[in-house]
Design a protein around this motif. Structure first.
Motif, PDB file in Angstrom:
ATOM      1  N   ASN A  16       0.877  -1.082   0.063  1.00  0.00           N
ATOM      2  CA  ASN A  16      -0.080  -0.145   0.012  1.00  0.00           C
ATOM      3  C   ASN A  16       0.816   1.357   0.107  1.00  0.00           C
ATOM      4  OD1 ASN A  16       0.786  -0.803   2.620  1.00  0.00           O
ATOM      5  ND2 ASN A  16      -0.813   0.621   3.500  1.00  0.00           N
ATOM      6  N   GLU A  17       0.229   2.336  -0.500  1.00  0.00           N
ATOM      7  CA  GLU A  17       1.221   3.668  -0.376  1.00  0.00           C
ATOM      8  C   GLU A  17       1.319   4.000   1.298  1.00  0.00           C
ATOM      9  OE1 GLU A  17       2.438   5.489  -2.633  1.00  0.00           O
ATOM     10  OE2 GLU A  17       1.477   4.046  -4.356  1.00  0.00           O
ATOM     11  N   PRO A  18       2.552   4.309   1.655  1.00  0.00           N
ATOM     12  CA  PRO A  18       2.903   4.599   2.921  1.00  0.00           C
ATOM     13  C   PRO A  18       2.112   5.540   3.489  1.00  0.00           C
ATOM     14  CG  PRO A  18       5.032   4.200   1.671  1.00  0.00           C
ATOM     15  CD  PRO A  18       3.755   4.204   0.556  1.00  0.00           C
ATOM     16  N   GLU A  19       1.674   5.387   4.700  1.00  0.00           N
ATOM     17  CA  GLU A  19       0.809   6.666   5.402  1.00  0.00           C
ATOM     18  C   GLU A  19       2.029   7.108   6.151  1.00  0.00           C
ATOM     19  OE1 GLU A  19      -1.543   6.292   9.320  1.00  0.00           O
ATOM     20  OE2 GLU A  19      -2.490   4.863   7.974  1.00  0.00           O
ATOM     21  N   ILE A  20       2.201   8.558   6.059  1.00  0.00           N
ATOM     22  CA  ILE A  20       3.197   9.427   6.645  1.00  0.00           C
ATOM     23  C   ILE A  20       2.341  10.373   7.572  1.00  0.00           C
ATOM     24  CG2 ILE A  20       4.783  11.046   6.152  1.00  0.00           C
ATOM     25  CD1 ILE A  20       5.458   8.482   4.729  1.00  0.00           C
ATOM     26  N   THR A  21       3.001  10.472   8.813  1.00  0.00           N
ATOM     27  CA  THR A  21       2.522  11.254   9.838  1.00  0.00           C
ATOM     28  C   THR A  21       3.442  12.201  10.490  1.00  0.00           C
ATOM     29  OG1 THR A  21       0.918   9.329  10.587  1.00  0.00           O
ATOM     30  CG2 THR A  21       1.053  11.359  12.015  1.00  0.00           C
ATOM     31  N   ASN A  22       3.200  13.298  10.389  1.00  0.00           N
ATOM     32  CA  ASN A  22       4.252  14.487  11.103  1.00  0.00           C
ATOM     33  C   ASN A  22       3.641  14.531  12.501  1.00  0.00           C
ATOM     34  OD1 ASN A  22       5.921  14.920   8.958  1.00  0.00           O
ATOM     35  ND2 ASN A  22       4.170  15.756   7.869  1.00  0.00           N
ATOM     36  N   LEU A  23       4.342  14.411  13.483  1.00  0.00           N
ATOM     37  CA  LEU A  23       4.002  14.585  14.750  1.00  0.00           C
ATOM     38  C   LEU A  23       4.393  15.798  15.237  1.00  0.00           C
ATOM     39  CD1 LEU A  23       5.595  11.045  15.956  1.00  0.00           C
ATOM     40  CD2 LEU A  23       3.171  11.648  15.398  1.00  0.00           C
ATOM     41  N   LYS A  31       4.173   4.377   8.041  1.00  0.00           N
ATOM     42  CA  LYS A  31       3.472   3.072   8.243  1.00  0.00           C
ATOM     43  C   LYS A  31       3.329   2.495   6.766  1.00  0.00           C
ATOM     44  CE  LYS A  31       2.253   3.746  13.029  1.00  0.00           C
ATOM     45  NZ  LYS A  31       0.945   3.649  13.909  1.00  0.00           N
ATOM     46  N   PHE A  32       3.527   1.078   6.769  1.00  0.00           N
ATOM     47  CA  PHE A  32       3.008   0.534   5.526  1.00  0.00           C
ATOM     48  C   PHE A  32       3.144  -0.825   5.530  1.00  0.00           C
ATOM     49  CE2 PHE A  32       7.556   1.443   5.152  1.00  0.00           C
ATOM     50  CZ  PHE A  32       8.160   0.419   4.552  1.00  0.00           C
ATOM     51  N   GLN A  52       2.919 -13.960   3.041  1.00  0.00           N
ATOM     52  CA  GLN A  52       2.854 -13.242   4.206  1.00  0.00           C
ATOM     53  C   GLN A  52       2.849 -11.736   4.248  1.00  0.00           C
ATOM     54  OE1 GLN A  52       2.534 -15.064   7.400  1.00  0.00           O
ATOM     55  NE2 GLN A  52       2.393 -17.041   6.060  1.00  0.00           N
ATOM     56  N   TRP A  53       1.916 -11.246   5.086  1.00  0.00           N
ATOM     57  CA  TRP A  53       1.963  -9.706   5.221  1.00  0.00           C
ATOM     58  C   TRP A  53       2.615  -9.158   6.427  1.00  0.00           C
ATOM     59  CZ3 TRP A  53       0.690  -6.677   1.093  1.00  0.00           C
ATOM     60  CH2 TRP A  53      -0.061  -7.301   0.038  1.00  0.00           C
ATOM     61  N   HIS A  54       3.224  -8.087   6.395  1.00  0.00           N
ATOM     62  CA  HIS A  54       4.068  -7.568   7.568  1.00  0.00           C
ATOM     63  C   HIS A  54       3.767  -6.104   7.776  1.00  0.00           C
ATOM     64  CE1 HIS A  54       6.530 -11.392   7.190  1.00  0.00           C
ATOM     65  NE2 HIS A  54       6.522 -11.212   5.954  1.00  0.00           N
ATOM     66  N   ASN A  55       3.559  -5.436   8.751  1.00  0.00           N
ATOM     67  CA  ASN A  55       3.207  -4.137   9.056  1.00  0.00           C
ATOM     68  C   ASN A  55       4.614  -3.596   9.359  1.00  0.00           C
ATOM     69  OD1 ASN A  55       0.484  -4.442   8.864  1.00  0.00           O
ATOM     70  ND2 ASN A  55       0.307  -5.320  10.891  1.00  0.00           N
ATOM     71  N   ILE A  56       5.104  -2.492   8.809  1.00  0.00           N
ATOM     72  CA  ILE A  56       6.080  -1.831   8.806  1.00  0.00           C
ATOM     73  C   ILE A  56       5.939  -0.580   9.436  1.00  0.00           C
ATOM     74  CG2 ILE A  56       8.237  -1.179   7.388  1.00  0.00           C
ATOM     75  CD1 ILE A  56       7.670  -4.450   7.524  1.00  0.00           C
ATOM     76  N   VAL A  57       7.041  -0.029  10.346  1.00  0.00           N
ATOM     77  CA  VAL A  57       7.016   1.193  10.941  1.00  0.00           C
ATOM     78  C   VAL A  57       8.530   1.931  10.830  1.00  0.00           C
ATOM     79  CG1 VAL A  57       6.804   2.595  12.789  1.00  0.00           C
ATOM     80  CG2 VAL A  57       5.100   0.625  12.370  1.00  0.00           C
ATOM     81  N   ALA A  58       8.522   3.012  10.237  1.00  0.00           N
ATOM     82  CA  ALA A  58       9.758   3.691   9.927  1.00  0.00           C
ATOM     83  C   ALA A  58       9.669   5.162  10.690  1.00  0.00           C
ATOM     84  CB  ALA A  58      10.243   3.732   8.579  1.00  0.00           C
ATOM     85  N   TRP A  59      10.960   5.608  11.493  1.00  0.00           N
ATOM     86  CA  TRP A  59      10.960   6.652  12.060  1.00  0.00           C
ATOM     87  C   TRP A  59      11.907   7.843  11.428  1.00  0.00           C
ATOM     88  CZ3 TRP A  59       7.318   8.168  15.696  1.00  0.00           C
ATOM     89  CH2 TRP A  59       6.587   7.082  16.364  1.00  0.00           C
ATOM     90  N   GLY A  60      11.666   9.087  11.716  1.00  0.00           N
ATOM     91  CA  GLY A  60      12.824   9.956  11.508  1.00  0.00           C
ATOM     92  C   GLY A  60      13.331   9.931   9.858  1.00  0.00           C
ATOM     93  N   LYS A  61      14.641   9.896   9.776  1.00  0.00           N
ATOM     94  CA  LYS A  61      15.017  10.186   8.621  1.00  0.00           C
ATOM     95  C   LYS A  61      14.842   8.834   7.629  1.00  0.00           C
ATOM     96  CE  LYS A  61      19.671  10.574   6.427  1.00  0.00           C
ATOM     97  NZ  LYS A  61      21.335  10.798   6.669  1.00  0.00           N
TER      98      LYS A  61
END
Length: 118
Positions: A16-23, A31-32, A52-61
């Motif tokens: 899916n297209e990544p969901e970007i959140t600015n805190l 998240k994607f 298999q599907w995997h939930n991915i989270v990336a922070w910062g850079k």
């Protein structure tokens, strides 16, 4: 071996297209999901593919790289750690989620496409 406690390496396609959140703190989170495929032949000799599907989270850079370069269908190699969390829905149901929090990403693909590493 003491440094290999919680380490995940995956190669797959973005689902899916990544969901970007600015805190409010100025930090960015992406998240994607990605799909990994495993193929084998069953007892009848027919090819079977298990996805298999995997939930991915990336922070910062890393989240900035994801925002700029990662899209649905893109093949990526990821490295990070497994994390689990729980939350309550509006109806009061408790839900559990397992995610891979990544600290490295490598964009794979055809030669000549934009690639970025971190």
């Amino acid at each position: 071996m003491s440094t290999l406690r919680n380490k995940v390496q995956l190669i797959g396609n973005v689902g899916n297209e990544p969901e970007i959140t600015n805190l409010e703190s100025g930090k960015k989170v992406a998240k994607f999901s990605i799909a990994t495929n495993e193929s084998y032949k069953d007892s009848k000799g027919e090819k079977v593919t298990n996805t298999q599907w995997h939930n991915i989270v990336a922070w910062g850079k890393i989240a900035e790289i994801v925002e700029k370069y990662v899209g649905k269908g893109k093949e990526v190699a990821l490295e990070g750690k497994l994390t689990s969390r729980s939350y309550e829905t509006k109806d009061g149901e408790k839900r559990y989620v397992t995610e891979v929090v990544i600290d490295e990403i490598l964009l794979l693909g055809i030669k000549g496409e934009d690639n970025a590493t971190e």
